[in-house]
Design an enzyme around this catalytic site. Structure first.
Site, PDB file in Angstrom:
ATOM      1  N   GLU A 136      -1.478  -5.350   8.653  1.00 43.24           N
ATOM      2  CA  GLU A 136      -0.667  -4.762   9.721  1.00 43.24           C
ATOM      3  C   GLU A 136      -1.316  -5.012  11.085  1.00 43.24           C
ATOM      4  O   GLU A 136      -2.535  -4.961  11.215  1.00 43.24           O
ATOM      5  CB  GLU A 136      -0.524  -3.248   9.490  1.00 43.24           C
ATOM      6  CG  GLU A 136       0.209  -2.919   8.204  1.00 43.24           C
ATOM      7  CD  GLU A 136       0.416  -1.412   7.997  1.00 43.24           C
ATOM      8  OE1 GLU A 136       0.073  -0.609   8.898  1.00 43.24           O
ATOM      9  OE2 GLU A 136       0.920  -1.041   6.918  1.00 43.24           O
ATOM     10  N   LYS A 165      -1.211  -9.372   2.900  1.00 43.58           N
ATOM     11  CA  LYS A 165      -0.485  -8.891   4.091  1.00 43.58           C
ATOM     12  C   LYS A 165      -1.400  -7.921   4.828  1.00 43.58           C
ATOM     13  O   LYS A 165      -2.155  -7.175   4.200  1.00 43.58           O
ATOM     14  CB  LYS A 165       0.816  -8.195   3.691  1.00 43.58           C
ATOM     15  CG  LYS A 165       1.574  -7.617   4.896  1.00 43.58           C
ATOM     16  CD  LYS A 165       2.937  -7.084   4.521  1.00 43.58           C
ATOM     17  CE  LYS A 165       2.922  -5.695   3.948  1.00 43.58           C
ATOM     18  NZ  LYS A 165       2.304  -4.648   4.789  1.00 43.58           N
ATOM     19  N   GLU A 204       9.071  -3.933  10.577  1.00 44.64           N
ATOM     20  CA  GLU A 204       9.461  -2.631  10.026  1.00 44.64           C
ATOM     21  C   GLU A 204       9.834  -1.664  11.141  1.00 44.64           C
ATOM     22  O   GLU A 204       9.125  -1.553  12.158  1.00 44.64           O
ATOM     23  CB  GLU A 204       8.293  -2.032   9.204  1.00 44.64           C
ATOM     24  CG  GLU A 204       8.629  -0.645   8.649  1.00 44.64           C
ATOM     25  CD  GLU A 204       7.644  -0.140   7.597  1.00 44.64           C
ATOM     26  OE1 GLU A 204       6.708  -0.872   7.239  1.00 44.64           O
ATOM     27  OE2 GLU A 204       7.839   1.005   7.154  1.00 44.64           O
ATOM     28  N   ASP A 218      -1.301  -6.255  -0.530  1.00 46.22           N
ATOM     29  CA  ASP A 218      -1.403  -5.591   0.775  1.00 46.22           C
ATOM     30  C   ASP A 218      -2.845  -5.151   1.021  1.00 46.22           C
ATOM     31  O   ASP A 218      -3.426  -4.429   0.192  1.00 46.22           O
ATOM     32  CB  ASP A 218      -0.504  -4.338   0.738  1.00 46.22           C
ATOM     33  CG  ASP A 218       0.172  -4.052   2.054  1.00 46.22           C
ATOM     34  OD1 ASP A 218      -0.070  -4.791   3.033  1.00 46.22           O
ATOM     35  OD2 ASP A 218       0.953  -3.082   2.106  1.00 46.22           O
ATOM     36  N   ASP A 254       0.836  -1.204   0.000  1.00 35.18           N
ATOM     37  CA  ASP A 254       0.000   0.000   0.000  1.00 35.18           C
ATOM     38  C   ASP A 254       0.876   1.260   0.000  1.00 35.18           C
ATOM     39  O   ASP A 254       0.373   2.380  -0.080  1.00 35.18           O
ATOM     40  CB  ASP A 254      -1.004   0.003   1.151  1.00 35.18           C
ATOM     41  CG  ASP A 254      -0.346   0.049   2.520  1.00 35.18           C
ATOM     42  OD1 ASP A 254       0.902  -0.038   2.598  1.00 35.18           O
ATOM     43  OD2 ASP A 254      -1.085   0.169   3.516  1.00 35.18           O
ATOM     44  N   SER A 255       2.201   1.064   0.019  1.00 33.83           N
ATOM     45  CA  SER A 255       3.127   2.176  -0.247  1.00 33.83           C
ATOM     46  C   SER A 255       2.858   2.747  -1.636  1.00 33.83           C
ATOM     47  O   SER A 255       3.293   3.863  -1.957  1.00 33.83           O
ATOM     48  CB  SER A 255       4.588   1.714  -0.138  1.00 33.83           C
ATOM     49  OG  SER A 255       4.788   0.530  -0.884  1.00 33.83           O
TER      50      SER A 255
END
Ligand code: KIV
Length: 298
Positions: A127, A125, A194, A96, A49-50
């Site tokens: 978070e 993925k 991270e 993501d 999602d960057s």
């Protein structure tokens, strides 16, 4: 398509014969990016999602939607189609899950994960740690492999008070280990760590049975990931200390485009050889003999 690495294979890398050879993950967001990553022989491609920050121009990752992520995941998957891997098999593709796509209800969470798989991801993925366990279990129950993400989790930028290194405080390592173990018990096949001190990442890595993949987490993880635009120097504004630039593609691109602009303005582009031409007969019929290059054939 040639075979791709899979979640069980990646998970097994924690303890197999190749232990000691770290996993290599990069982000990619489109077909050419996927082909570059595959031809370079990386193990995993994360459609991160960057995307929001490095491609779409937002200041944080909170703005992207499941539709955005599916759109770019599909482009990455298409990019791998028909490729002969440089080092078989092709990379595994992970989509993501964006902010708020796995926070509200289990049903939405599973359907959002499925949307990324339908677009071409082999896993998703998300978070967060213990707070996300129920959602991780539900996605895994739907037969979709899940990668966890702990430490500096960019979707929590407001809750963290900025993009700050995590786990520096007393008890930080224990907390992170507990969060990582909760994710492993819920069924994740790997965990991104991270923005945590390297000693903390080491403790976590040694405490869990799945590979850890670090970004800004030092060298003791089971693998490393960098963002495509950071690694290649397409992004040249900010460089966190953990970024190593292996190319300066932004500078190269600016130089190349400036050369094009200069050639256009001076008349040096296009040349005769870069132009199509009428055949002799067509030029004669059209009465174009005499104009420069008109007697050349296409
Ligand atoms: O979105 C992303 O690029 C990521 C990586 C930094 C791991 O989550």
């Amino acid at each position: 398509m040639a075979s791709q690495l899979t979640a069980p294979v990646i998970r097994a890398r924690k303890g197999d014969d190749r232990a000691g050879e770290p996993l290599v993950m990069v982000t990619a967001y489109d077909a050419p990016g996927a082909r570059i990553a595959a031809e370079a022989g990386v193990d995993l491609i994360l459609v991160g999602d960057s995307l929001a920050m490095v491609v779409l121009g937002y200041d944080d990752t909170l703005q992207v939607t499941v539709a955005d992520m599916a759109h770019h995941t599909a482009a990455v998957a298409r990019g791998l189609r028909g490729l002969t891997p440089g080092r078989a098999p092709l990379p595994m593709v992970i989509g993501d899950l964006p902010w708020m796509s796995y926070h509200v209800s289990v049903t939405d969470t599973v359907l959002n994960a499925a949307a990324l798989v339908k677009a071409g991801a082999q896993a998703v993925k998300l978070e967060g740690g213990s707070k996300r366990v129920a959602m991780v279990r539900a996605i895994v129950d739907a037969e979709i492999p899940v990668m966890g993400h702990l430490g500096l989790t960019p979707q929590s930028v407001h809750a963290m008070g900025g993009f700050r290194v995590q786990g520096k405080e007393a008890g930080g390592a224990e907390l992170l280990v507990a969060e990582a173990q909760a994710l492993v018990e819920a069924g994740v096949f790997a965990i991104v760590l991270e923005g945590v001190p390297d000693q903390v990442a080491r403790v976590v890595t040694e405490s869990v049975a799945v590979p850890t993949i670090g970004i800004g987490a030092g060298r003791f993880c089971d693998g490393q990931v960098l963002v495509f635009h950071d690694l290649l120097g397409i992004e040249d504004r900010i460089a966190p200390k953990f970024v190593r630039r292996y190319a300066a593609l932004k500078a190269d691109a600016v130089e190349a485009m400036a050369a094009f602009a200069s050639d256009v303005r001076s008349g040096a582009f296009p040349s005769d050889d870069e132009s199509y031409h009428l055949g002799d007969e067509a030029a004669r019929v059209l009465g174009l003999y005499g104009s420069e290059g008109a007697s050349k054939t296409a």
